[in-house]
Design an enzyme around this catalytic site. Structure first.
Site: not given
Ligand code: BGC
Length: 692
Positions: A252-254, A221
């Site tokens: 991607s991170d969520f 992030y």
């Protein structure tokens, strides 16, 4: 329940590939053929998550569409580092920090394999693990999810996990990169100089994709050097896909990890649902984004689906879930990762035959305490608590006073006083540390709570035979209570079989062999600053043992430290060569003897120092280790291989790795502060050198 066949047969038919998989140019040809048949909309659809899927676990596995008409399977994902998060009844393994403390890559490979098997059994194919962020500071709330503070240890454990997991599913090392603060993780900018980035924060990712052949990577992030990791051109296109030639995909991170320039700059997949990527097709149609960007992203995902045979899952029966074999791996990992930090006058192991009554004290003694409540949490069918493990181990042969509280009254103290031995189970819980937003976040104070410190002090004052079993996800500072107890066993969050592991260790059915994967400092003043409020932080070269070594500080317990119930001698350091050039692999050997009376395991550690280096180096760096198990009186010659190129530093001026002409000092021993054997290795200068 029977395994659902997830993927349509046509994927294999269209491609004419066999179930034994495809390699090299054949594979690339097949990837090209498939991608060429896809419409723009089909391609773009594969670049974002889509959680609407069917099936018994479907609503819980995150899904990314494939292309049904071409038989391209979807991706189906679950966390995470300590077990399969979406699966009720999954095996809950000890947290990664505990497994890092095992210094046993083979056990970690088995853990990865077991998790991969459980995920595959429920139709999943991407495991959102391992976490391989370097623990810059033990205050990081997710300390428990990673393997420690050293790049070499992180690399070895990360590679082992990936190799194990990828027997069944695609692994997803995370979070790339420099993600080690929780409370500001969505927007903190980490400024890190090129050498520090290359030598301290990235090598474990390089190892995971090169040596481990990880199929995917999750971006972090936070931002690094002014650009969010999810759109960081230098990290994604420059280093990962460019220099390292990573041919897998980046997700991607969520939720908050995808940014406006993500696709252009090398992020292939937005998770968990389409948000930023919803107008990708439009961007291509309007000429703002080249279609080649989309093709590259899709190619990467299709390539890994083919390469790892996701089109033809080997059947894994659900009976593997929390099977006896998996529970045994969990218990073994908990045993190997527990670190005996103190054992005055041989307090441990306890001899059940010579005891009449023991007291087991503390609110955590009978609490399922297996880690934080964040994305890595797991719901096992049961958890063996330390009390249950002890009760089962000693049966009716001992009277056990269970005092299930942290504040003791007069009756409790009387029972403690009357006991032949006192086991205080205490430490940290999910209320003290964990992932931000969905967990407790960072832990700014490394002490135990005053209440828990008093618990230890009060028990020890009432009975000198007090043994502390300490739980937690990272370093804990101890102050003077440490001197008041006889023994201290750090068991971290030891997973669902932790109670059995604790009992095995306390009563000598197993011998502690864990070593600290992080420094335990005497206080925060021994560590670099940790600021989880500011949005601008600087990561310099030094943290963990490197930082303490440079400052001449003496920690409470050093990196690599851990006691055993037996004793070992380590002698006769030999090297296969005393001078080396780039590309050589030098082999160092020592004779290890178990000089005590119990079987046990020792971790032989090799550190390198760089006397006279022209660049600033760590005082010493871990470069190799081997864990050896020996019966009482047994000896073995063990070998540690050192690829000379691993001694290179990153030369910023030439943007390349360089070996210095140096007489390197090689130190071997059993912790970063106990290195009795030394030799030297002359290395010739060479630049650039390749690390692979
Ligand atoms: C975490 C990741 C995790 C993801 C999905 C994020 O918040 O940072 O580690 O894999 O959620 O649960």
């Amino acid at each position: 329940m029977k395994l659902r066949r997830l993927y349509c047969v046509p994927f294999a038919l269209v491609l004419g590939c066999s179930s034994s998989g495809t390699v090299g140019s054949d594979l690339e040809r097949q990837v090209e053929e498939l991608v060429a048949q896809m419409t723009l909309d089909e391609k773009v659809a594969q670049m974002s998550g889509d959680t609407v899927i069917s099936g018994p676990y479907g609503d819980e596995l995150w899904s990314v569409p494939g292309v049904e008409r071409l038989g391209v399977p979807p991706l189906k994902m679950s966390d995470g580092p300590r077990g399969i998060g979406v699966l009720e009844g999954a095996t809950a393994f000890p947290v990664a920090m505990a497994r890092g403390a095992s210094w046993n890559a083979e056990v970690e490979r088995q853990v990865g394999e077991a998790m991969g098997r459980e995920l595959r059994a429920i139709g999943g194919n991407v495991l959102l693990a391992p976490t391989i962020n370097n623990l810059r500071h033990p205050s990081w709330g997710r300390s428990q999810e990673t393997y420690g503070e050293d790049v070499h240890l992180l690399s070895r454990m990360g590679v082992a996990f990936v190799q194990g997991a990828q027997q069944y599913v695609l692994a997803n090392p995370k979070h790339y990169a420099a993600n080690s603060i929780e409370d500001t993780r969505f927007n903190v900018n980490v400024t890190v100089d090129p050498r520090t980035l290359r030598e301290i924060y990235l090598p474990q990712f390089r190892a995971a994709v090169h040596e481990g052949r990880a199929a995917s990577v999750m971006s972090a992030y936070n931002s690094v050097n002014g650009q969010f990791c999810g759109e960081n051109e230098a990290l994604l296109r420059g280093i990962l896909k460019g220099e390292w030639q990573f041919d897998g995909f980046v997700l991607s991170d969520f939720t908050f990890g995808t940014k406006p320039d993500s696709a252009r700059n090398g992020l292939d997949l937005e998770m968990p649902v389409e948000f930023v990527f919803r107008d990708l097709a439009e961007q291509v149609s309007s000429g703002t984004l080249p279609e080649a960007v989309i093709d590259d992203a899709v190619r990467r995902m299709v390539r890994k689906k083919l390469e790892y045979e996701l089109e033809a899952p080997s059947p894994v029966d659900e009976s593997v879930i929390a099977s006896a074999a998996h529970l045994e791996i969990a218990q073994q990992a908990a045993i190997e990762g527990s670190v005996l930090l103190k054992n005055a006058s041989g307090a441990l192991p306890l001899d059940a035959a010579s005891l009449v009554r023991i007291a087991v004290v503390g609110s955590l003694a009978d609490t399922a305490n297996i880690g934080d409540t964040g994305s890595s949490s797991v719901q096992p069918a049961f958890v063996v608590t330390p009390l249950q493990g002890i009760e089962e181990a000693v049966g009716d042969s001992l009277l056990i006073d269970h005092i299930a509280k942290d504040v003791l009254d007069g009756d409790d103290l009387a029972a403690i006083e009357a006991a032949d031995a006192v086991i205080v189970v205490t430490g940290l819980t999910a209320e003290d540390e964990g992932e931000g937003l969905i967990g407790a976040g960072d832990r700014l104070d490394l002490d135990l709570s005053p209440e828990r410190e008093s618990l230890i002090r009060d028990a020890a004052a009432a009975n000198p035979r007090t043994i502390v079993v300490l739980e937690g996800g990272g370093a804990i500072t101890m102050g003077d209570w440490l001197s008041e107890v006889e023994a201290l066993l750090m068991v971290w969050y030891p997973g669902q079989m932790g109670g059995h592991a604790v009992a095995d260790l306390l009563f000598g059915a197993a011998n502690p062999s864990g070593k600290l994967p992080i420094t335990f400092p005497t206080g925060l003043d021994q560590l670099p600053p940790f600021d989880n409020v500011t949005l601008e932080v600087v990561y310099d070269y030094f943290h963990g043992y490197r930082y303490l070594d440079r400052n001449g500080a003496t920690p409470e317990f050093p990196f690599g430290f851990g006691l055993s119930y037996t004793t070992f001698s380590i002698e006769n350091l030999q090297a296969s060569q005393t001078a080396a050039v780039a590309g050589d692999v030098v082999r160092f050997s020592v004779d290890v003897t178990n000089t005590g009376s119990a079987a046990g395991a020792q971790v032989v550690q090799l550190y390198v120092t760089y006397p006279g280096s022209a660049v600033e180096r760590s005082e010493r760096e871990l470069k190799g280790f081997v864990k050896v198990t020996l019966g009482a009186g047994e000896s073995q010659t063990v070998e540690i291989a050192l690829p000379v190129n691993q001694l290179a530093y990153y030369d910023v001026a030439s943007s390349a790795w360089a070996l210095e002409a140096l007489e390197h000092a090689i130190h071997v021993g059993t912790s970063s502060r106990d290195l009795p054997l030394s030799t030297s290795l002359a290395v010739a200068a060479q630049a650039p050198v390749s690390l692979y």
